[in-house]
Scaffold this motif. Structure first.
Motif, PDB file in Angstrom:
ATOM      1  N   GLY A  95       0.818  -1.202   0.000  1.00  0.00           N
ATOM      2  CA  GLY A  95       0.000   0.000   0.000  1.00  0.00           C
ATOM      3  C   GLY A  95       0.851   1.250   0.000  1.00  0.00           C
ATOM      4  O   GLY A  95       2.020   1.227  -0.397  1.00  0.00           O
ATOM      5  N   VAL A  96       0.279   2.347   0.482  1.00  0.00           N
ATOM      6  CA  VAL A  96       0.939   3.648   0.382  1.00  0.00           C
ATOM      7  C   VAL A  96       0.776   4.423   1.679  1.00  0.00           C
ATOM      8  O   VAL A  96      -0.233   4.315   2.374  1.00  0.00           O
ATOM      9  N   MET A  97       1.799   5.206   1.997  1.00  0.00           N
ATOM     10  CA  MET A  97       1.760   6.151   3.103  1.00  0.00           C
ATOM     11  C   MET A  97       1.633   7.541   2.505  1.00  0.00           C
ATOM     12  O   MET A  97       2.472   7.957   1.690  1.00  0.00           O
ATOM     13  N   CYS A  98       0.570   8.261   2.860  1.00  0.00           N
ATOM     14  CA  CYS A  98       0.279   9.573   2.265  1.00  0.00           C
ATOM     15  C   CYS A  98       0.558  10.685   3.265  1.00  0.00           C
ATOM     16  O   CYS A  98      -0.063  10.714   4.335  1.00  0.00           O
ATOM     17  N   GLU A  99       1.450  11.564   2.909  1.00  0.00           N
ATOM     18  CA  GLU A  99       1.711  12.754   3.711  1.00  0.00           C
ATOM     19  C   GLU A  99       1.313  13.973   2.885  1.00  0.00           C
ATOM     20  O   GLU A  99       0.144  14.354   2.873  1.00  0.00           O
ATOM     21  N   SER A 100       2.247  14.543   2.131  1.00  0.00           N
ATOM     22  CA  SER A 100       1.900  15.672   1.265  1.00  0.00           C
ATOM     23  C   SER A 100       0.850  15.311   0.219  1.00  0.00           C
ATOM     24  O   SER A 100       0.088  16.175  -0.232  1.00  0.00           O
ATOM     25  N   SER A 101       0.806  14.039  -0.163  1.00  0.00           N
ATOM     26  CA  SER A 101      -0.136  13.613  -1.203  1.00  0.00           C
ATOM     27  C   SER A 101      -1.588  13.675  -0.732  1.00  0.00           C
ATOM     28  O   SER A 101      -2.511  13.570  -1.552  1.00  0.00           O
ATOM     29  N   ILE A 102      -1.819  13.859   0.571  1.00  0.00           N
ATOM     30  CA  ILE A 102      -3.172  14.081   1.098  1.00  0.00           C
ATOM     31  C   ILE A 102      -3.258  15.425   1.814  1.00  0.00           C
ATOM     32  O   ILE A 102      -4.153  16.233   1.557  1.00  0.00           O
ATOM     33  N   GLU A 103      -2.313  15.694   2.700  1.00  0.00           N
ATOM     34  CA  GLU A 103      -2.401  16.895   3.537  1.00  0.00           C
ATOM     35  C   GLU A 103      -2.136  18.186   2.775  1.00  0.00           C
ATOM     36  O   GLU A 103      -2.657  19.236   3.162  1.00  0.00           O
ATOM     37  N   ARG A 104      -1.317  18.128   1.745  1.00  0.00           N
ATOM     38  CA  ARG A 104      -0.865  19.367   1.121  1.00  0.00           C
ATOM     39  C   ARG A 104      -1.381  19.560  -0.297  1.00  0.00           C
ATOM     40  O   ARG A 104      -2.141  20.499  -0.579  1.00  0.00           O
ATOM     41  N   ILE A 105      -0.975  18.687  -1.219  1.00  0.00           N
ATOM     42  CA  ILE A 105      -1.237  18.935  -2.649  1.00  0.00           C
ATOM     43  C   ILE A 105      -2.725  19.014  -2.968  1.00  0.00           C
ATOM     44  O   ILE A 105      -3.159  19.969  -3.637  1.00  0.00           O
ATOM     45  N   PRO A 106      -3.583  18.065  -2.536  1.00  0.00           N
ATOM     46  CA  PRO A 106      -5.012  18.196  -2.866  1.00  0.00           C
ATOM     47  C   PRO A 106      -5.636  19.457  -2.271  1.00  0.00           C
ATOM     48  O   PRO A 106      -6.529  20.056  -2.875  1.00  0.00           O
ATOM     49  N   VAL A 107      -5.169  19.852  -1.080  1.00  0.00           N
ATOM     50  CA  VAL A 107      -5.702  21.052  -0.442  1.00  0.00           C
ATOM     51  C   VAL A 107      -5.308  22.289  -1.243  1.00  0.00           C
ATOM     52  O   VAL A 107      -6.138  23.168  -1.509  1.00  0.00           O
ATOM     53  N   GLU A 108      -4.035  22.363  -1.619  1.00  0.00           N
ATOM     54  CA  GLU A 108      -3.570  23.490  -2.438  1.00  0.00           C
ATOM     55  C   GLU A 108      -4.405  23.624  -3.705  1.00  0.00           C
ATOM     56  O   GLU A 108      -4.894  24.706  -4.044  1.00  0.00           O
TER      57      GLU A 108
END
Length: 283
Positions: free
Chosen positions: A248-261
């Motif tokens: 699977g995947v660990m999401c940091e910026s790929s959830i917390e940052r980029i989609p929000v931006e």
């Protein structure tokens, strides 16, 4: 009445292994504020991670900017996440090399009393390999992170290991890590991420494969996730799942940052694109 979360290490592992058995990727999500944690849970995230770097992402500055003491930051974010998360295990990042907290077992106890369901070696010294050798020479290096995993397991807590160098994977699993995260560097893209990654696409795949192989040479049942680098979107993960045996995947910026931006900028631009009813000419 909202029920208390109650996750043992065994129940977490059962949850994650069931995903793997059904061919579904395990998804871990970093969340430093309640709204991210709330909708990560709504999206059926398997693990919520509270990591100190969430603070910089939430402030809109690059993740590589250090914001105070990592353990204090993590402990400070926990109540907000605990207040909103109802049915998902919460794992806390713990900097095992914090010189002000040398008895790491006591810190693990503090995390456990507060309500964390597991811990992870975050931040990790391996993110700065140029300093790691010197720290290792004086007994203040990666071995402290192995000790963290042992302390967690001795207390029956779930233990995750963030691994930058595949050669560290086996010692983490030997220490008792239930899950390893093959990190491919800082997530690229977005408004506050680097333009280019530390590794090429093929190098990322090789790091993921090597990390999983090293970990599973010790325990064939250990769980492995991928994280960072060019792995920003579900489409990016298609090539990873097709070319590695990661779980699977660990999401940091790929959830917390980029989609929000992207979502907020697009929505504000859409509001600005509307026109009021007026007789004045539009210039």
């Amino acid at each position: 009445m909202i029920p208390e979360r109650n996750f043992s290490r065994e129940s977490i592992l059962e949850r994650l292994r069931r995903r793997r058995e059904y061919g579904q990727p395990i998804v871990g999500v970093a969340a430093g504020v309640g709204i991210i944690a709330k909708f990560a849970e709504q999206g059926d995230a398997d693990l919520i991670f509270v990591l100190s770097t969430s603070l910089s992402r939430n402030m809109g500055v690059p993740t590589t900017v250090t914001m105070g003491n990592a353990i204090d930051t993590t402990l400070g974010m926990y109540p907000e996440i605990d207040n909103i998360v109802e049915r998902t295990p919460i794992v806390g990042g713990l900097e095992a090399s914090d010189g002000t907290r040398r008895r790491v077992g006591r810190v693990v106890d503090q995390y456990r009393r507060l309500g964390f369901d597991g811990v992870a070696n975050f931040p990790t010294l391996a993110a700065a390999p140029e300093n790691l050798a010197v720290r290792d020479d004086v007994g203040a290096g990666i071995v402290l992170e192995y000790d963290l995993v042992r302390e967690a397991r001795a207390r029956g807590m779930f233990a995750a290991a963030f691994v930058y160098n595949p050669r560290h994977a086996a010692p983490f699993v030997e220490a008792g890590a239930d899950l390893v995260v093959a990190r491919c560097g800082v997530t690229v893209g977005g408004l506050s991420g680097p333009i280019r990654g530390e590794l090429s696409t093929e190098e990322e795949l090789e790091r993921i494969r090597a990390t999983c192989d090293q970990a599973r040479a010790v325990d064939p049942d250990v769980l492995c996730l991928a994280q960072g680098g060019s792995l920003r979107t579900p489409d990016d993960l298609e090539r990873v799942y097709a070319n590695t045996d990661v779980d699977g995947v660990m999401c940091e910026s790929s959830i917390e940052r980029i989609p929000v931006e992207q979502a907020i900028q697009a929505e504000v631009e859409a509001f600005k694109a509307l026109r009021l009813r007026t007789t004045a000419p539009i210039v």
